[in-house]
Every structure is written in structure tokens, then in C-alpha cells.
Design a protein around this motif. Sequence first.
Motif, PDB file in Angstrom:
ATOM      1  N   SER A 271      90.391   3.728   9.987  1.00  0.00           N
ATOM      2  CA  SER A 271      89.461   4.844   9.975  1.00  0.00           C
ATOM      3  C   SER A 271      90.131   6.038   9.341  1.00  0.00           C
ATOM      4  CB  SER A 271      89.046   5.182  11.418  1.00  0.00           C
ATOM      5  OG  SER A 271      88.175   6.290  11.420  1.00  0.00           O
ATOM      6  N   GLY A 272      89.348   6.922   8.778  1.00  0.00           N
ATOM      7  CA  GLY A 272      89.930   8.112   8.190  1.00  0.00           C
ATOM      8  C   GLY A 272      88.915   9.208   8.001  1.00  0.00           C
ATOM      9  N   PHE A 273      89.423  10.407   7.948  1.00  0.00           N
ATOM     10  CA  PHE A 273      88.606  11.597   7.723  1.00  0.00           C
ATOM     11  C   PHE A 273      89.190  12.359   6.546  1.00  0.00           C
ATOM     12  CE2 PHE A 273      88.146  16.187   8.468  1.00  0.00           C
ATOM     13  CZ  PHE A 273      86.777  16.288   8.440  1.00  0.00           C
ATOM     14  N   CYS A 274      88.351  12.808   5.675  1.00  0.00           N
ATOM     15  CA  CYS A 274      88.758  13.600   4.509  1.00  0.00           C
ATOM     16  C   CYS A 274      89.696  12.769   3.616  1.00  0.00           C
ATOM     17  CB  CYS A 274      89.380  14.914   4.953  1.00  0.00           C
ATOM     18  SG  CYS A 274      89.390  16.167   3.664  1.00  0.00           S
ATOM     19  N   LEU A 275      90.903  13.213   3.404  1.00  0.00           N
ATOM     20  CA  LEU A 275      91.822  12.450   2.550  1.00  0.00           C
ATOM     21  C   LEU A 275      92.116  11.084   3.163  1.00  0.00           C
ATOM     22  CD1 LEU A 275      93.654  12.261   0.066  1.00  0.00           C
ATOM     23  CD2 LEU A 275      95.447  13.369   1.414  1.00  0.00           C
ATOM     24  N   GLY A 276      92.268  11.036   4.474  1.00  0.00           N
ATOM     25  CA  GLY A 276      92.491   9.759   5.149  1.00  0.00           C
ATOM     26  C   GLY A 276      91.312   8.821   4.990  1.00  0.00           C
ATOM     27  N   GLY A 277      90.103   9.372   4.966  1.00  0.00           N
ATOM     28  CA  GLY A 277      88.910   8.575   4.739  1.00  0.00           C
ATOM     29  C   GLY A 277      88.888   7.976   3.343  1.00  0.00           C
ATOM     30  N   THR A 278      89.367   8.748   2.390  1.00  0.00           N
ATOM     31  CA  THR A 278      89.451   8.243   1.021  1.00  0.00           C
ATOM     32  C   THR A 278      90.421   7.077   0.940  1.00  0.00           C
ATOM     33  OG1 THR A 278      88.936  10.420   0.114  1.00  0.00           O
ATOM     34  CG2 THR A 278      90.012   8.846  -1.371  1.00  0.00           C
ATOM     35  N   TRP A 279      91.588   7.238   1.560  1.00  0.00           N
ATOM     36  CA  TRP A 279      92.563   6.144   1.546  1.00  0.00           C
ATOM     37  C   TRP A 279      92.049   4.932   2.315  1.00  0.00           C
ATOM     38  CZ3 TRP A 279      95.741   5.954  -2.133  1.00  0.00           C
ATOM     39  CH2 TRP A 279      96.350   7.094  -2.655  1.00  0.00           C
ATOM     40  N   ALA A 280      91.373   5.150   3.434  1.00  0.00           N
ATOM     41  CA  ALA A 280      90.799   4.032   4.192  1.00  0.00           C
ATOM     42  C   ALA A 280      89.754   3.302   3.351  1.00  0.00           C
ATOM     43  CB  ALA A 280      90.179   4.539   5.489  1.00  0.00           C
ATOM     44  N   TRP A 281      88.907   4.052   2.669  1.00  0.00           N
ATOM     45  CA  TRP A 281      87.881   3.464   1.807  1.00  0.00           C
ATOM     46  C   TRP A 281      88.517   2.662   0.676  1.00  0.00           C
ATOM     47  CZ3 TRP A 281      86.612   5.293  -3.303  1.00  0.00           C
ATOM     48  CH2 TRP A 281      85.488   4.692  -3.848  1.00  0.00           C
ATOM     49  N   ARG A 282      89.528   3.236   0.029  1.00  0.00           N
ATOM     50  CA  ARG A 282      90.177   2.539  -1.083  1.00  0.00           C
ATOM     51  C   ARG A 282      90.880   1.275  -0.616  1.00  0.00           C
ATOM     52  NH1 ARG A 282      93.277   6.880  -4.721  1.00  0.00           N
ATOM     53  NH2 ARG A 282      93.758   4.967  -5.855  1.00  0.00           N
ATOM     54  N   SER A 283      91.534   1.343   0.540  1.00  0.00           N
ATOM     55  CA  SER A 283      92.230   0.146   1.019  1.00  0.00           C
ATOM     56  C   SER A 283      91.240  -0.902   1.504  1.00  0.00           C
ATOM     57  CB  SER A 283      93.223   0.499   2.131  1.00  0.00           C
ATOM     58  OG  SER A 283      92.547   0.838   3.321  1.00  0.00           O
ATOM     59  N   GLY A 284      90.102  -0.469   2.016  1.00  0.00           N
ATOM     60  CA  GLY A 284      89.085  -1.410   2.484  1.00  0.00           C
ATOM     61  C   GLY A 284      88.491  -2.263   1.383  1.00  0.00           C
ATOM     62  N   ALA A 285      88.601  -1.802   0.158  1.00  0.00           N
ATOM     63  CA  ALA A 285      88.071  -2.573  -0.965  1.00  0.00           C
ATOM     64  C   ALA A 285      88.950  -3.768  -1.314  1.00  0.00           C
ATOM     65  CB  ALA A 285      87.937  -1.671  -2.195  1.00  0.00           C
ATOM     66  N   SER A 286      90.190  -3.757  -0.839  1.00  0.00           N
ATOM     67  CA  SER A 286      91.096  -4.841  -1.233  1.00  0.00           C
ATOM     68  C   SER A 286      91.862  -5.471  -0.068  1.00  0.00           C
ATOM     69  CB  SER A 286      92.109  -4.302  -2.254  1.00  0.00           C
ATOM     70  OG  SER A 286      92.852  -3.240  -1.691  1.00  0.00           O
ATOM     71  N   ARG A 287      91.537  -5.070   1.159  1.00  0.00           N
ATOM     72  CA  ARG A 287      92.241  -5.620   2.305  1.00  0.00           C
ATOM     73  C   ARG A 287      91.252  -6.063   3.372  1.00  0.00           C
ATOM     74  NH1 ARG A 287      95.033  -2.881  -0.802  1.00  0.00           N
ATOM     75  NH2 ARG A 287      97.278  -2.961  -0.925  1.00  0.00           N
ATOM     76  N   PRO A 288      91.602  -7.116   4.106  1.00  0.00           N
ATOM     77  CA  PRO A 288      90.661  -7.679   5.088  1.00  0.00           C
ATOM     78  C   PRO A 288      90.754  -7.023   6.469  1.00  0.00           C
ATOM     79  CG  PRO A 288      92.591  -9.088   4.943  1.00  0.00           C
ATOM     80  CD  PRO A 288      92.794  -7.964   3.945  1.00  0.00           C
ATOM     81  N   TRP A 289      90.489  -5.726   6.562  1.00  0.00           N
ATOM     82  CA  TRP A 289      90.531  -5.062   7.870  1.00  0.00           C
ATOM     83  C   TRP A 289      89.464  -5.642   8.780  1.00  0.00           C
ATOM     84  CZ3 TRP A 289      94.890  -2.688   7.918  1.00  0.00           C
ATOM     85  CH2 TRP A 289      95.363  -2.033   6.798  1.00  0.00           C
TER      86      TRP A 289
END
Length: 67
Positions: free
Chosen positions: A43-61
Motif C-alpha cells: 500500500s502507498g500514499f502519494c509517492l509511496g502510492g506511485t511506487w506501490a502502483w509501479r511495483s504492482g504491475a510486475s510483482r505478484p503481491w
Amino acid sequence: MIPVIRKLPDGSKKSNALTEAQVFADLEAAAKAAGGPQKVAISGFCLGGTWAWRSGASRPWAAQVNF
């Protein structure tokens, strides 16, 4: 007008210096320590949300929440 009591350091210099490789390596190490990405929700908010979103595209969370 409210007077400035203490000036905080400029955090944008540090956040701008982050690379995708650094952030993803940290996320993968944390997930490995917790039993693997399939057992971790991200999970992430603001910049952390961006990183969470980007990692979610390529990792099986197990789950992902961005805001």
C-alpha cells in the motif's frame, strides 16, 4: 502570518534521487523477509502510492491498495 520556527530539510532531493532499482530491491527484500510477495499486501500514499502502483504491475503481491 505564522513565523517559521524551524526550517525542515528539503526531502525532494532525496526522493528525486530514488531509482526504480533501489526501491524494487527494498520491496523485494522486505517481501522475502515476510515470506514472499504472495503473502504481502502493498500500500502507498502519494509517492509511496506511485511506487506501490509501479511495483504492482510486475510483482505478484497478495493485494495492493494505492491512494
